[in-house]
Design a protein around this motif. Structure first.
Motif, PDB file in Angstrom:
ATOM      1  N   VAL A  49     -27.932 -41.817  14.773  1.00 35.66           N
ATOM      2  CA  VAL A  49     -27.911 -43.187  15.274  1.00 35.66           C
ATOM      3  C   VAL A  49     -26.731 -43.895  14.610  1.00 35.66           C
ATOM      4  N   ASP A  77     -24.309 -46.646  13.270  1.00 35.45           N
ATOM      5  CA  ASP A  77     -24.602 -47.997  12.812  1.00 35.45           C
ATOM      6  C   ASP A  77     -23.410 -48.536  12.015  1.00 35.45           C
ATOM      7  N   ARG A 133     -28.306 -47.130  20.273  1.00 41.24           N
ATOM      8  CA  ARG A 133     -28.973 -48.236  19.580  1.00 41.24           C
ATOM      9  C   ARG A 133     -29.954 -48.971  20.494  1.00 41.24           C
ATOM     10  N   TYR A 172     -33.036 -46.871  20.626  1.00 37.29           N
ATOM     11  CA  TYR A 172     -33.709 -46.967  19.327  1.00 37.29           C
ATOM     12  C   TYR A 172     -34.523 -48.260  19.276  1.00 37.29           C
TER      13      TYR A 172
END
Ligand code: GDP
Ligand code: MG
Length: 349
Positions: free
Chosen positions: A41, A43, A257, A260
């Motif tokens: 993921v 970030d 994202r 998620y």
């Protein structure tokens, strides 16, 4: 946590899956088995924490992706394989539907039609389960003169009506008992879903994006093919390429994202000389649960969580400055962890 990528055949599902996971699966193929891989993921906040703390390593959060084989619409003229393929999506936690908005030289894109078709297929697949269950309940009732759970027949009748209209079950409001009752059925249309509009290099028409948003779903537009190519570049080359396009980050990162988030997942960070790391908690998790994600000992012996919000740390410029500014708090067992919190768990076992 698993997310299923699904949609009609040749919409770019495997291309997107490759962009997200780097798995390098064959594209342009039919296939009957799903592909599975873990993807990080991305970030940018974690990247900036790493720049601040200069640790030996950075560890991103990750999610598992399932590239569900594409299907043709069932019903008249279709091959009727949708329900079978959709079985592969039953066990995932959320869905990402890929919609073809690029011209493949074979058929003109029809994103609105495609969204309707897939919504209908998902509803049909769930309807089959509902009807089987109703039939089963009726048989049991005839045989034993009663049914186990009186809540169930009216709920399943409500489900049947909803699905017969082609409407997703997630649009219904369910109470706690009902949610518990249906959790074992793995209904597709109850899962959180995001829509991925897969366009060409020139993007996706604004009216298509609007139409998708009107369905009440989280929408990400991208060109999966460009994203797949981006994934194959070195970090420097990618940065250059993105600068040329005038964007900060690949669309696939936004898509990951969004998924998620749709799953109800949030990140908190730990920082230090050894590693800067993102950890996953469900939205609403309290500090001890977050501690337990790191290690069960940290949950068992939880005392306090030294906590600073990401923005406050960045504004201060360093942990020492954040402490001086009183931005670092000591939080107890009842503290609800916020997305982006940097935690240092104090514990004793
Ligand atoms: N122009 C264009 N072609 C794409 C895009 N995504 C996928 N394709 C092409 O469409 C074909 C089918 O892609 P694939 O990912 O295998 O589709 P799937 O059947 O949904 O898994 C391949 O030839 C891809 O190169 C895109 O964003 N733009
Ligand atoms: Mg494929």
């Amino acid at each position: 946590m698993e997310i299923g990528i699904l949609g009609l055949k040749f919409t770019g599902k495997t291309t997107l899956y490759n962009a997200i996971t780097g798995a390098g699966a064959a594209t342009g193929q039919g296939g009957v088995d799903p592909n599975r891989a873990v993807g990080q993921v991305p970030d940018p906040r974690l990247d900036l924490l790493t720049a601040m703390f200069k640790p030996k390593r950075q560890i991103n959060a990750s999610i598992e992706w399932v590239d569900v084989p594409g299907f043709e619409p069932s019903g008249e003229g279709g091959v009727g394989d949708a329900t079978k393929f959709l079985e592969h999506a039953r066990r995932v936690d959320a869905l990402a539907q890929v919609v073809r908005c690029f011209d493949n030289g074979v058929a003109t894109p029809d994103p609105k039609g495609e969204m309707e078709t897939v919504a209908l297929e998902l509803a049909l697949a769930d309807l089959q389960i509902v009807e089987n269950r109703i039939e089963r309940m009726n048989k049991d009732k005839a045989r034993m003169g009663k049914i186990d759970n009186p809540l169930e027949p009216p709920l399943f009748e409500r489900f049947r009506e909803t699905l017969e209209e082609g409407t997703a079950l997630r649009t219904l409001t369910l109470n706690k008992d009902e949610i518990k009752l249906v959790s074992g059925f793995s209904f597709l249309t109850l899962k959180p879903m995001i829509l991925v509009l897969n366009g060409d290099e020139h993007g996706v028409a604004p009216e298509t994006v609007e139409a998708a948003r009107a369905l009440g779903a989280e929408v990400v537009d991208m060109c999966a093919k460009v994203e797949e190519e981006l994934g194959e570049l070195s970090e420097e080359e990618r940065a250059e390429f993105l600068a040329d396009l005038g964007i900060d980050e690949p669309a696939a990162h936004r898509m990951v994202r969004a998924s998620y988030h749709a799953l109800g997942l949030r990140s908190f960070f730990t920082v230090g000389e050894d590693e800067c790391r993102a950890w996953t908690v469900r939205a609403g998790a309290l500090a001890p649960e977050a501690a337990g994600v790191i290690h069960s000992d940290l949950q068992r012996g939880f005392i306090r969580a030294e906590t600073v919000a990401y923005d406050a740390l960045m504004a201060a410029g360093s942990m020492a400055e954040a402490k001086k500014a009183n931005s670092v708090r000591l939080e107890g067992k009842a503290y609800e962890v916020q997305d982006g919190d940097i935690l240092n768990i104090r514990f004793s076992v």
